[in-house]
Scaffold this motif. Structure first.
Motif, PDB file in Angstrom:
ATOM      1  N   SER A  75       6.666 -14.820  20.314  1.00 13.78           N
ATOM      2  CA  SER A  75       7.117 -14.029  21.477  1.00 13.78           C
ATOM      3  C   SER A  75       7.403 -12.587  21.082  1.00 13.78           C
ATOM      4  O   SER A  75       7.064 -11.628  21.817  1.00 13.78           O
ATOM      5  N   PHE A  76       8.041 -12.413  19.916  1.00 18.26           N
ATOM      6  CA  PHE A  76       8.337 -11.053  19.451  1.00 18.26           C
ATOM      7  C   PHE A  76       7.052 -10.250  19.267  1.00 18.26           C
ATOM      8  O   PHE A  76       6.950  -9.086  19.681  1.00 18.26           O
ATOM      9  N   LEU A  77       6.062 -10.878  18.630  1.00 21.62           N
ATOM     10  CA  LEU A  77       4.790 -10.186  18.416  1.00 21.62           C
ATOM     11  C   LEU A  77       4.081  -9.877  19.745  1.00 21.62           C
ATOM     12  O   LEU A  77       3.434  -8.830  19.901  1.00 21.62           O
ATOM     13  N   THR A 112       4.159  -3.670  24.344  1.00 21.32           N
ATOM     14  CA  THR A 112       4.762  -2.334  24.269  1.00 21.32           C
ATOM     15  C   THR A 112       3.724  -1.308  23.850  1.00 21.32           C
ATOM     16  O   THR A 112       3.654  -0.194  24.400  1.00 21.32           O
ATOM     17  N   VAL A 113       2.898  -1.706  22.822  1.00 19.01           N
ATOM     18  CA  VAL A 113       1.865  -0.780  22.343  1.00 19.01           C
ATOM     19  C   VAL A 113       0.865  -0.486  23.452  1.00 19.01           C
ATOM     20  O   VAL A 113       0.449   0.669  23.658  1.00 19.01           O
ATOM     21  N   SER A 173       8.907  -4.151  27.789  1.00 19.68           N
ATOM     22  CA  SER A 173       8.437  -4.920  26.630  1.00 19.68           C
ATOM     23  C   SER A 173       9.225  -4.566  25.384  1.00 19.68           C
ATOM     24  O   SER A 173       9.550  -5.442  24.552  1.00 19.68           O
ATOM     25  N   LEU A 174       9.562  -3.273  25.194  1.00 21.52           N
ATOM     26  CA  LEU A 174      10.341  -2.865  24.019  1.00 21.52           C
ATOM     27  C   LEU A 174      11.730  -3.474  24.054  1.00 21.52           C
ATOM     28  O   LEU A 174      12.251  -3.920  23.020  1.00 21.52           O
ATOM     29  N   ASN A 175      12.319  -3.518  25.260  1.00 18.34           N
ATOM     30  CA  ASN A 175      13.648  -4.126  25.391  1.00 18.34           C
ATOM     31  C   ASN A 175      13.605  -5.616  25.065  1.00 18.34           C
ATOM     32  O   ASN A 175      14.477  -6.151  24.375  1.00 18.34           O
ATOM     33  N   GLU A 176      12.529  -6.302  25.568  1.00 15.12           N
ATOM     34  CA  GLU A 176      12.396  -7.736  25.270  1.00 15.12           C
ATOM     35  C   GLU A 176      12.147  -7.967  23.784  1.00 15.12           C
ATOM     36  O   GLU A 176      12.653  -8.928  23.186  1.00 15.12           O
ATOM     37  N   ALA A 177      11.351  -7.113  23.163  1.00 12.81           N
ATOM     38  CA  ALA A 177      11.111  -7.229  21.724  1.00 12.81           C
ATOM     39  C   ALA A 177      12.406  -7.055  20.954  1.00 12.81           C
ATOM     40  O   ALA A 177      12.669  -7.758  19.956  1.00 12.81           O
TER      41      ALA A 177
END
Length: 470
Positions: free
Chosen positions: A109-111, A117-118, A132-136
């Motif tokens: 999930s992190f990846l 995000t990218v 996406s950055l916040n979820e990461a």
């Protein structure tokens, strides 16, 4: 047969194998502990590296978000690839389970959020890459927490396992000590038992040898419970003792028989008072009786002359059954003149037996014994039978009478080799030869050690004397 050396080798090999097994088990336990320690350490380091690499990847992602240049994207992709490699390594290293599956899903999930995000940055979609950055970031924090939980669980499990392993090692150590002490105790008992078996046998052989040196050959045989060189030595010693005993007995028997022959020769010499004069006188009387017409008297004197000539000859000479039967006939003719019709003599001799060698004066003393001790007191109906025949490669001689008979005590006294000279002399009184049954038995044994003589008799039922010649 198991040799003594083989027994010792078997014992020492067994002890050696036991010691090797004991050390092997201890080494296996130690190797197992080291292996588990290495596996746990490797897993702890991998979890720590996963956490660090997650942080590093998130930092590379943040740098790329703030400064989206190609160089920062390359840094992010390198960190991401290293994180993927660590994820795969963790998947191969650990065993399957729900906690492991959840942890791997969180990394995935992190990846996924990092890649989203990218893409958001590349597409200038601020809303997308911000979410996406916040979820990461949240996922990275969760990975931190999950890693700490996994480490705590692994440490707890490892501590419990180490406790169990310590107990097992202690048990194995105690067992090894007990086995080692047992080996020492068993070795001591084995040494005592083994040495006692050897020394006891040697002591018994020594005592038996002392008895033999003292002249006692009738002691019990030395016995040994084992089947080894000592048993062979013991059996050989016992056989040697029996051979010595038989040799000594044989020498004593020959000496006794030689003494008996000397006594008989002495008696014969005492009776040989000018025998030629006696024979010539008897022949003269016989011829005178014949001239005067007394043929019966002439035959009787002739039989007496033949009987005396045969009796006072050399006792050591061998003769044949034919000669013995002829002299028995002469003796019976003399007794028939005395007893008349009161006694009947029956003779049955097979022709194939007449040339068989036999000691001089064997049959006539037995027949005379039947007359003197068996039928002399009978008024009529007395019978003496002499049967000589061949059976089972033996020459059989049976002398039977229906006279007074004897009990077993009298039979045992006849065969008793320790009978005194006084009793022998008493038993010979009234005999024409002075030779008793004991003397006949001794000379038969001297003539043929395989010969047999037996007496069967009962009071009032007569007697049977049996001789078997090989």
């Amino acid at each position: 047969m198991i040799k003594i050396r083989t027994k010792l080798l078997i014992y020492f090999v067994a002890v050696l194998i036991l010691v090797i097994v004991m050390f092997f088990v201890r080494e296996q336990n130690a190797a197992r502990i080291i292996e588990l320690h290495n596996e746990s350490t490797e897993q702890y380091l991998l979890l720590n590296e996963l956490t660090s690499k997650t942080d590093q990847t998130f930092q590379s992602l943040q740098i790329y978000v703030h400064e989206p240049i190609k160089e920062n994207l390359i840094y992010y992709q390198e960190d991401k690839q290293q994180l993927l490699d660590l994820q795969q390594e963790y998947d191969q290293l650990t065993s399957k389970g729900i906690e492991k599956k959840n942890y791997l899903n969180v990394l995935t999930s992190f990846l996924k959020y990092s890649d989203q995000t990218v893409r958001g940055v590349d597409e200038n979609d601020v809303e997308q890459y911000s979410f996406s950055l916040n979820e990461a970031d949240n996922t990275a924090d969760y990975i931190h927490e999950k890693t700490l939980e996994l480490l705590n669980e692994e440490l707890t499990s490892y501590q419990q396992f180490i406790t169990l392993e310590d107990k097992r090692i202690a048990y194995t150590k105690n067992m090894g000590t007990a086995v080692f002490v047992s080996i020492i105790i068993v070795s001591v008992f084995f040494a005592v038992w083994f040495s006692d078996g050897i020394t006891r046998t040697i002591s018994n052989l020594t005592n038996a040898a002392k008895e033999i040196s003292a002249g006692n050959y009738q002691g019990k045989d030395v016995e040994v419970p084992t089947k080894d060189e000592l048993s062979i030595l013991t059996e050989t010693f016992n056989e040697m003792k029996r051979n010595i005993s038989e040799s000594v007995t044989e020498v004593k028997e020959k000496a006794r028989l030689a003494q008996l022959l000397k006594e008989m020769e002495l008696r014969s010499l005492q009776n040989q008072i000018n025998p030629h004069f006696l024979f010539n006188t008897l022949n003269t009387i016989s011829k005178t009786a014949y001239i005067e017409g007394a043929e019966r008297t002439s035959d009787l004197i002739s039989s007496i002359s033949s009987l005396l000539r045969y009796n006072i000859g050399n006792m050591e000479r061998d003769t044949t059954i034919k000669d013995e039967v002829e002299i028995v006939k002469e003796y019976f003719f003399i007794q028939e003149s005395r007893f008349g019709d009161r006694v009947t003599f029956r003779l049955n001799v097979e022709e194939g037996c007449v040339n068989k060698s036999i000691p001089c004066l064997t049959l006539q003393p037995i027949v005379e014994n039947a007359f003197v001790h068996g039928i002399e007191g009978m008024a009529d109906g007395a019978t003496i039978e002499l049967h000589i025949y061949q059976y089972d490669q033996q020459v059989c001689i049976d002398i039977k009478d229906n006279g007074a008979g004897m009990d077993q005590t009298a039979i045992n006294r006849i065969f008793n080799s320790d009978e005194s000279d006084e009793k022998i002399a008493e038993s010979r009184s009234g005999h024409s030869t002075g030779i008793g049954l004991r003397n006949v038995i001794d000379r038969l044994k001297l003539f043929d050690k395989n010969s047999e003589m037996s007496i069967k008799s009962e009071r009032g039922k007569g007697t049977v004397v049996q001789i078997r010649l090989t």
